[in-house]
Scaffold this motif. Sequence first.
Motif, mmCIF file in Angstrom:
data_model
loop_
_atom_site.group_PDB
_atom_site.id
_atom_site.type_symbol
_atom_site.label_atom_id
_atom_site.label_comp_id
_atom_site.label_asym_id
_atom_site.label_seq_id
_atom_site.Cartn_x
_atom_site.Cartn_y
_atom_site.Cartn_z
ATOM 1 N N ARG A 30 67.438 -11.135 57.300
ATOM 2 C CA ARG A 30 66.465 -11.379 57.070
ATOM 3 C C ARG A 30 66.090 -12.024 55.792
ATOM 4 N NH1 ARG A 30 66.233 -7.094 60.325
ATOM 5 N NH2 ARG A 30 64.969 -7.433 62.724
ATOM 6 N N PRO A 31 65.165 -12.888 55.524
ATOM 7 C CA PRO A 31 64.934 -13.412 54.479
ATOM 8 C C PRO A 31 64.840 -12.133 53.201
ATOM 9 C CG PRO A 31 63.998 -15.277 55.473
ATOM 10 C CD PRO A 31 65.185 -14.249 56.263
ATOM 11 N N ALA A 32 64.666 -11.659 53.126
ATOM 12 C CA ALA A 32 63.635 -10.408 52.551
ATOM 13 C C ALA A 32 64.758 -9.227 52.378
ATOM 14 C CB ALA A 32 62.226 -9.097 53.491
ATOM 15 N N ASP A 33 65.325 -9.122 53.390
ATOM 16 C CA ASP A 33 66.657 -8.456 53.048
ATOM 17 C C ASP A 33 67.777 -9.191 52.543
ATOM 18 O OD1 ASP A 33 65.633 -6.047 54.581
ATOM 19 O OD2 ASP A 33 66.356 -6.986 56.998
ATOM 20 N N HIS A 46 82.084 -3.534 50.942
ATOM 21 C CA HIS A 46 81.367 -2.881 52.098
ATOM 22 C C HIS A 46 80.126 -3.981 51.504
ATOM 23 C CE1 HIS A 46 84.158 -0.801 54.826
ATOM 24 N NE2 HIS A 46 83.753 -1.781 55.391
ATOM 25 N N LEU A 47 79.503 -4.560 51.520
ATOM 26 C CA LEU A 47 78.527 -4.899 51.550
ATOM 27 C C LEU A 47 76.880 -3.891 52.457
ATOM 28 C CD1 LEU A 47 75.723 -6.426 49.956
ATOM 29 C CD2 LEU A 47 76.374 -7.872 51.475
ATOM 30 N N ILE A 48 76.277 -3.010 51.598
ATOM 31 C CA ILE A 48 75.688 -1.911 52.442
ATOM 32 C C ILE A 48 74.251 -2.483 52.479
ATOM 33 C CG2 ILE A 48 74.744 0.689 53.129
ATOM 34 C CD1 ILE A 48 77.932 0.518 53.186
ATOM 35 N N VAL A 49 73.773 -3.514 53.807
ATOM 36 C CA VAL A 49 72.493 -3.536 53.821
ATOM 37 C C VAL A 49 71.438 -2.666 54.715
ATOM 38 C CG1 VAL A 49 70.738 -5.727 55.213
ATOM 39 C CG2 VAL A 49 73.617 -5.916 54.574
ATOM 40 N N THR A 50 70.108 -2.537 54.153
ATOM 41 C CA THR A 50 69.331 -1.662 54.198
ATOM 42 C C THR A 50 68.207 -2.268 54.619
ATOM 43 O OG1 THR A 50 69.714 0.002 52.765
ATOM 44 C CG2 THR A 50 67.913 0.081 53.763
ATOM 45 N N GLN A 51 68.157 -2.636 55.980
ATOM 46 C CA GLN A 51 67.263 -3.534 56.522
ATOM 47 C C GLN A 51 65.608 -2.619 57.115
ATOM 48 O OE1 GLN A 51 68.782 -3.912 60.798
ATOM 49 N NE2 GLN A 51 70.368 -6.105 60.254
ATOM 50 N N LYS A 55 65.228 -0.339 59.266
ATOM 51 C CA LYS A 55 66.319 0.946 58.597
ATOM 52 C C LYS A 55 67.587 0.725 59.246
ATOM 53 C CE LYS A 55 62.182 1.712 57.344
ATOM 54 N NZ LYS A 55 61.999 1.098 55.739
ATOM 55 N N GLN A 56 68.068 -0.066 59.842
ATOM 56 C CA GLN A 56 69.704 -0.279 60.148
ATOM 57 C C GLN A 56 70.599 0.013 58.956
ATOM 58 O OE1 GLN A 56 71.027 1.028 63.241
ATOM 59 N NE2 GLN A 56 68.901 1.336 63.838
ATOM 60 N N PRO A 57 71.513 0.599 58.828
ATOM 61 C CA PRO A 57 72.406 0.115 57.619
ATOM 62 C C PRO A 57 73.721 -0.653 57.872
ATOM 63 C CG PRO A 57 72.474 1.939 58.759
ATOM 64 C CD PRO A 57 71.839 1.780 59.506
ATOM 65 N N PRO A 58 73.834 -1.316 58.215
ATOM 66 C CA PRO A 58 74.953 -1.939 59.185
ATOM 67 C C PRO A 58 75.581 -2.375 57.307
ATOM 68 C CG PRO A 58 73.429 -3.749 59.574
ATOM 69 C CD PRO A 58 73.010 -2.582 58.718
ATOM 70 N N ARG A 59 76.929 -1.943 57.440
ATOM 71 C CA ARG A 59 78.438 -2.376 56.219
ATOM 72 C C ARG A 59 79.137 -4.098 57.031
ATOM 73 N NH1 ARG A 59 82.357 2.140 56.432
ATOM 74 N NH2 ARG A 59 82.079 1.839 58.355
ATOM 75 N N SER A 149 74.848 -8.968 67.867
ATOM 76 C CA SER A 149 74.079 -7.809 67.620
ATOM 77 C C SER A 149 74.553 -6.751 66.556
ATOM 78 C CB SER A 149 74.808 -7.237 68.766
ATOM 79 O OG SER A 149 73.226 -6.279 69.430
ATOM 80 N N ASN A 150 76.064 -6.738 66.381
ATOM 81 C CA ASN A 150 76.336 -5.506 65.194
ATOM 82 C C ASN A 150 76.220 -6.261 63.733
ATOM 83 O OD1 ASN A 150 76.704 -3.671 66.965
ATOM 84 N ND2 ASN A 150 79.416 -4.010 66.515
ATOM 85 N N LEU A 151 76.452 -7.247 63.940
ATOM 86 C CA LEU A 151 76.120 -7.835 62.189
ATOM 87 C C LEU A 151 73.967 -7.904 61.816
ATOM 88 C CD1 LEU A 151 77.053 -9.916 60.281
ATOM 89 C CD2 LEU A 151 76.862 -11.808 61.417
ATOM 90 N N LEU A 152 74.084 -8.073 63.090
ATOM 91 C CA LEU A 152 72.187 -8.554 62.554
ATOM 92 C C LEU A 152 71.936 -6.893 62.470
ATOM 93 C CD1 LEU A 152 73.201 -11.313 62.657
ATOM 94 C CD2 LEU A 152 71.172 -11.246 64.758
ATOM 95 N N GLY A 153 72.113 -5.466 62.973
ATOM 96 C CA GLY A 153 72.118 -4.876 62.851
ATOM 97 C C GLY A 153 70.914 -3.933 64.222
ATOM 98 N N HIS A 154 70.848 -4.571 64.794
ATOM 99 C CA HIS A 154 70.321 -4.395 66.677
ATOM 100 C C HIS A 154 70.949 -2.960 67.201
ATOM 101 C CE1 HIS A 154 68.959 -8.933 66.056
ATOM 102 N NE2 HIS A 154 67.661 -7.803 66.065
ATOM 103 N N GLU A 155 69.921 -2.328 67.780
ATOM 104 C CA GLU A 155 70.656 -1.082 68.628
ATOM 105 C C GLU A 155 71.442 -1.491 69.616
ATOM 106 O OE1 GLU A 155 68.772 2.279 68.314
ATOM 107 O OE2 GLU A 155 66.853 2.494 66.724
ATOM 108 N N ASN A 156 70.849 -2.716 70.647
ATOM 109 C CA ASN A 156 71.613 -3.444 71.121
ATOM 110 C C ASN A 156 71.838 -4.347 71.280
ATOM 111 O OD1 ASN A 156 69.311 -4.378 72.970
ATOM 112 N ND2 ASN A 156 68.423 -2.711 73.318
ATOM 113 N N VAL A 157 72.728 -4.999 72.605
ATOM 114 C CA VAL A 157 73.362 -6.616 72.562
ATOM 115 C C VAL A 157 71.601 -7.368 73.117
ATOM 116 C CG1 VAL A 157 74.597 -6.208 75.278
ATOM 117 C CG2 VAL A 157 74.949 -8.272 73.000
ATOM 118 N N GLN A 158 70.282 -6.858 73.679
ATOM 119 C CA GLN A 158 69.628 -7.107 74.635
ATOM 120 C C GLN A 158 69.025 -8.152 74.156
ATOM 121 O OE1 GLN A 158 71.030 -3.933 75.877
ATOM 122 N NE2 GLN A 158 71.532 -5.056 77.734
#
Length: 175
Positions: A30-33, A46-51, A55-59, A149-158
């Motif tokens: 997201r722009p803010a992140d 890795h670039l650790i993102v704190t959304q 609050k998901q932290p994708p690496r 889904s993993n890239l965006l930090g979503h818990e599930n693909v839906q």
Amino acid sequence: MTDAIFEAVWASASVPLRDAMDLAYLTGQRPADALKMTEHDIIDGHLIVTQEKTKQPPRIKIIGQLATLLDRIKARKAGCKVKTAALLVNLNGKRLTAPALRAQFDKARTAAAVAVPDLAEEIKQMWFYDLRAKAADDTADDLGDQAASNLLGHENVQTTRRHDLRRGKIVALTK
């Protein structure tokens, strides 16, 4: 958003906005992140993102175009007198703010609509946030919905399918 629309706006953008567009697209954030990302978020390749929202932290692996972008940002920041850990900075080296990002994006979008009249209507409808959906679509096309889904930090693909995948699946013909 098509590649042509992205490229038209990018070509009309300031250097700080180009960095912001590339970072938001490549990371799918997201722009803010994206605005909050700092050099301190780069750990062990890795670039650790704190959304902020989830609050998901994708690496995100720092390879390919993202590595090139971060090198470009680092080189540009080295020439600035003001030093900040923020990845996205203005021409003076100060942290890029949300209002500045919005103003620069609006200006680039308007200039792009004039420069590419065939795409003017689509360009005028583009929002910076649409880069997240483009990242999701492009990742899903190349690596599948789960990777998007993993890239965006979503818990599930839906969640990704419902909110960010806009193009639809690529399918084969009957014959």
